[in-house]
Design an enzyme around this catalytic site. Structure first.
Site, PDB file in Angstrom:
ATOM      1  N   ASP A 108       0.790  -1.233   0.000  1.00 37.94           N
ATOM      2  CA  ASP A 108       0.000   0.000   0.000  1.00 37.94           C
ATOM      3  C   ASP A 108       0.819   1.278   0.000  1.00 37.94           C
ATOM      4  O   ASP A 108       0.322   2.337   0.391  1.00 37.94           O
ATOM      5  CB  ASP A 108      -0.908  -0.001   1.232  1.00 37.94           C
ATOM      6  CG  ASP A 108      -0.122  -0.187   2.527  1.00 37.94           C
ATOM      7  OD1 ASP A 108       1.101   0.034   2.522  1.00 37.94           O
ATOM      8  OD2 ASP A 108      -0.746  -0.553   3.544  1.00 37.94           O
ATOM      9  N   GLU A 130       0.267  -9.037  -1.170  1.00 40.05           N
ATOM     10  CA  GLU A 130      -0.415  -8.491   0.011  1.00 40.05           C
ATOM     11  C   GLU A 130      -1.637  -7.673  -0.423  1.00 40.05           C
ATOM     12  O   GLU A 130      -1.830  -6.519  -0.056  1.00 40.05           O
ATOM     13  CB  GLU A 130       0.518  -7.656   0.906  1.00 40.05           C
ATOM     14  CG  GLU A 130       0.009  -7.519   2.331  1.00 40.05           C
ATOM     15  CD  GLU A 130       0.912  -6.677   3.223  1.00 40.05           C
ATOM     16  OE1 GLU A 130       0.706  -5.455   3.305  1.00 40.05           O
ATOM     17  OE2 GLU A 130       1.830  -7.256   3.849  1.00 40.05           O
ATOM     18  N   GLU A 144      -2.344   5.117   2.724  1.00 36.86           N
ATOM     19  CA  GLU A 144      -2.205   3.708   2.349  1.00 36.86           C
ATOM     20  C   GLU A 144      -3.535   3.060   1.928  1.00 36.86           C
ATOM     21  O   GLU A 144      -3.565   2.227   1.023  1.00 36.86           O
ATOM     22  CB  GLU A 144      -1.575   2.916   3.502  1.00 36.86           C
ATOM     23  CG  GLU A 144      -0.097   3.216   3.738  1.00 36.86           C
ATOM     24  CD  GLU A 144       0.151   4.446   4.609  1.00 36.86           C
ATOM     25  OE1 GLU A 144      -0.835   5.074   5.070  1.00 36.86           O
ATOM     26  OE2 GLU A 144       1.326   4.776   4.841  1.00 36.86           O
ATOM     27  N   HIS A 222       5.392   5.626  13.276  1.00 38.79           N
ATOM     28  CA  HIS A 222       5.785   6.493  12.157  1.00 38.79           C
ATOM     29  C   HIS A 222       4.633   6.967  11.287  1.00 38.79           C
ATOM     30  O   HIS A 222       4.821   7.789  10.403  1.00 38.79           O
ATOM     31  CB  HIS A 222       6.767   5.744  11.249  1.00 38.79           C
ATOM     32  CG  HIS A 222       6.095   4.651  10.444  1.00 38.79           C
ATOM     33  ND1 HIS A 222       5.825   3.418  10.971  1.00 38.79           N
ATOM     34  CD2 HIS A 222       5.620   4.637   9.187  1.00 38.79           C
ATOM     35  CE1 HIS A 222       5.222   2.673  10.058  1.00 38.79           C
ATOM     36  NE2 HIS A 222       5.072   3.392   8.966  1.00 38.79           N
ATOM     37  N   ARG A 224       1.721   8.579   9.130  1.00 41.44           N
ATOM     38  CA  ARG A 224       1.403   9.993   8.861  1.00 41.44           C
ATOM     39  C   ARG A 224       0.242  10.493   9.709  1.00 41.44           C
ATOM     40  O   ARG A 224       0.256  11.615  10.196  1.00 41.44           O
ATOM     41  CB  ARG A 224       1.056  10.162   7.374  1.00 41.44           C
ATOM     42  CG  ARG A 224       2.258  10.428   6.505  1.00 41.44           C
ATOM     43  CD  ARG A 224       1.824  10.623   5.048  1.00 41.44           C
ATOM     44  NE  ARG A 224       2.851  11.271   4.253  1.00 41.44           N
ATOM     45  CZ  ARG A 224       3.968  10.696   3.834  1.00 41.44           C
ATOM     46  NH1 ARG A 224       4.228   9.440   4.157  1.00 41.44           N
ATOM     47  NH2 ARG A 224       4.834  11.363   3.108  1.00 41.44           N
ATOM     48  N   HIS A 255      12.068   5.951  13.397  1.00 41.95           N
ATOM     49  CA  HIS A 255      12.001   6.174  11.946  1.00 41.95           C
ATOM     50  C   HIS A 255      12.755   7.476  11.627  1.00 41.95           C
ATOM     51  O   HIS A 255      12.666   8.436  12.401  1.00 41.95           O
ATOM     52  CB  HIS A 255      10.524   6.287  11.552  1.00 41.95           C
ATOM     53  CG  HIS A 255      10.285   6.273  10.074  1.00 41.95           C
ATOM     54  ND1 HIS A 255      10.632   7.319   9.262  1.00 41.95           N
ATOM     55  CD2 HIS A 255       9.733   5.337   9.262  1.00 41.95           C
ATOM     56  CE1 HIS A 255      10.304   7.029   8.013  1.00 41.95           C
ATOM     57  NE2 HIS A 255       9.754   5.829   7.981  1.00 41.95           N
TER      58      HIS A 255
END
Ligand code: UD1
Ligand code: UDP
Length: 386
Positions: A108, A130, A144, A222, A224, A255
């Site tokens: 994604d 996936e 995503e 991490h 967004r 990250h």
């Protein structure tokens, strides 16, 4: 036959271009890339967009995968539009000089969606590894959920890790060429996990072991949608927990996104039982999961990996596209609210039965042989009559 399905004659090799760009895609695609490379039925190549740079290179080194093409796209603070346009143009151009039978993308990320779109523009079949994970909320995870939905529309072959993800595709009317294969995340362990492992990272020396009085808690965040307060709130919870439970030892490989560090460092620097460190490589990470008592994360991949190590996960998000792990009892959705995070960790500290239940569930994401199934399906697709 569809325009993007050119039947192969006996003995003719199938040309596969595997495309990825970020750390998690690399971890889950390298086992497949390695398998294709060793299989005489295929003529494979690897294209990396390098949406991530050092995080990606570390994985390539460990799996000993050398890309045939490298778009070297990462820029500090890159926008989604920059990544998307760079990937579309870069992949489109390469497909002008090299025409594979199929382009494989994963999951994604923006690399996956944009590479699939470029392949579609070149009328090259797309295989989506996936496939079919959904929250049904277009803004969570962002971007995503939209990336994977659009990739699903573009793909010809869909490799779903579980029955749930196959059913999600069916809800969208995608029922042809959908295969349940397991998740290639588990295939990676064959390359990374070993008994009596010695950690490479300086930050991971002298860690407690399972069963010790001190308890190791692995923390990552991490996403967004958590940058806007969520990560800071989790960090405040960790600070409280570290203060009131000195037996907890937190390790947070951060990250590299400066926005992540900007949220973490002001709250969690200089606390004795909280180790903040650079990202650790994937062999260190998988062996860390094997040693840990608990994982706090907003990561997708960690939800799939942790159950293989009997490691409970408290998920720092409001929902998950991985309901199998919640049903199996290994993942609890906790969100990022400070008090909720503290309460969820303390429940596991004080309720031994609850902890035992979460740590003894079976991993619902496969058996470590997903890549073999995927390569066989690709072979059959291009060699059997439509
Ligand atoms: C990306 C994916 C996300 C995935 C995550 C895995 C998109 C939109 N997001 O998010 O789905 O969960 O990767 O980690 O596809 N950076 C470095 N070095 C690196 C990697 C990143 O310095 O090797 C820094 C850069 O400043 C970069 C920033 O991190 O601008 C963000 O990277 P980006 O790929 O845009 O987003 P992620 O949050 O990593
Ligand atoms: N990982 C790693 N080192 C770290 C943090 C994570 O190797 O310091 C691995 C982790 O084991 C998993 C993958 O990276 O395989 C998850 O990546 P990330 O959380 O960045 O992305 P997501 O899975 O959420 O897309």
């Amino acid at each position: 036959m569809p325009v993007d399905r050119i039947k192969k004659q006996k003995g003719e090799k199938i040309k596969v271009l595997t495309v990825f760009g970020t750390r998690p895609e690399a971890i889950k695609m390298c086992p497949l890339a390695r398998l294709l490379d060793a299989d005489p039925r295929f003529e494979p190549k690897v294209l990396v967009t390098a949406q991530h740079r050092e995080l990606l290179d570390s994985v390539l080194d460990i799996f000993r995968v050398t890309p045939d093409y490298d778009l070297n796209l990462m820029r500090q603070g890159q926008t989604l539009a920059q990544i998307t346009s760079g990937v579309i143009e870069g992949v489109y151009n390469i497909l002008g000089e090299y025409t594979p039978d199929i382009v494989l993308v994963h999951g994604d990320t923006t690399t996956s969606f944009a590479a699939a779109l470029a392949a579609f523009y070149r009328k090259v079949a797309v295989g989506h590894v996936e496939a079919g994970l959904r929250t049904w909320d277009r803004y969570s995870p962002f971007p995503e959920e939209m990336n994977r939905t659009l990739t699903g529309r573009l793909a010809t072959l869909h490799f779903s890790p579980t029955e749930d993800s196959r059913e999600n595709l069916a809800r969208e009317g995608i029922t042809e060429n959908v295969y349940v294969t397991g998740n290639t995340a588990l295939d990676a362990f064959a390359y990374t996990v070993s008994e009596d492992y010695t950690f490479k990272s300086e930050a991971l020396q002298n860690l407690p072991r399972r069963g010790d009085r001190e308890k190791l808690v692995v923390l990552t965040a991490h996403r967004r949608e958590n940058l806007d307060g969520g990560i800071a709130s989790v960090c405040r919870a960790v600070k409280r927990l570290a203060g009131s439970h000195p037996e907890l030892r937190f390790v947070y490989p951060m990250h590299p996104n400066p926005a992540v560090r900007g949220a973490v460092l002001p709250v969690l620097s200089d606390i004795e039982n909280v180790t903040l460190c650079e990202p650790v490589d994937v062999t260190d990470m998988h062996n860390l999961l094997a040693r840990a008592w608990l994982c706090l994360t907003d990561s997708g991949g960690l939800q799939e990996e942790a159950p293989s190590f009997g490691l409970p996960v408290l998920l720092l998000r409001s929902e998950t596209e991985r309901p199998e792990a919640v049903r199996a009892g290994t993942v609890e959705v906790v969100g990022t609210d400070e008090n909720n995070v503290v309460a969820a960790v303390e429940r596991l500290l004080f309720d031994r039965e609850r902890y035992e239940r979460m740590s003894s569930a079976k991993n619902p994401y496969g058996d470590g042989h997903a890549s073999e199934r995927i390569s066989d399906i690709i072979y059959r697709y291009f060699t059997e009559d439509a």
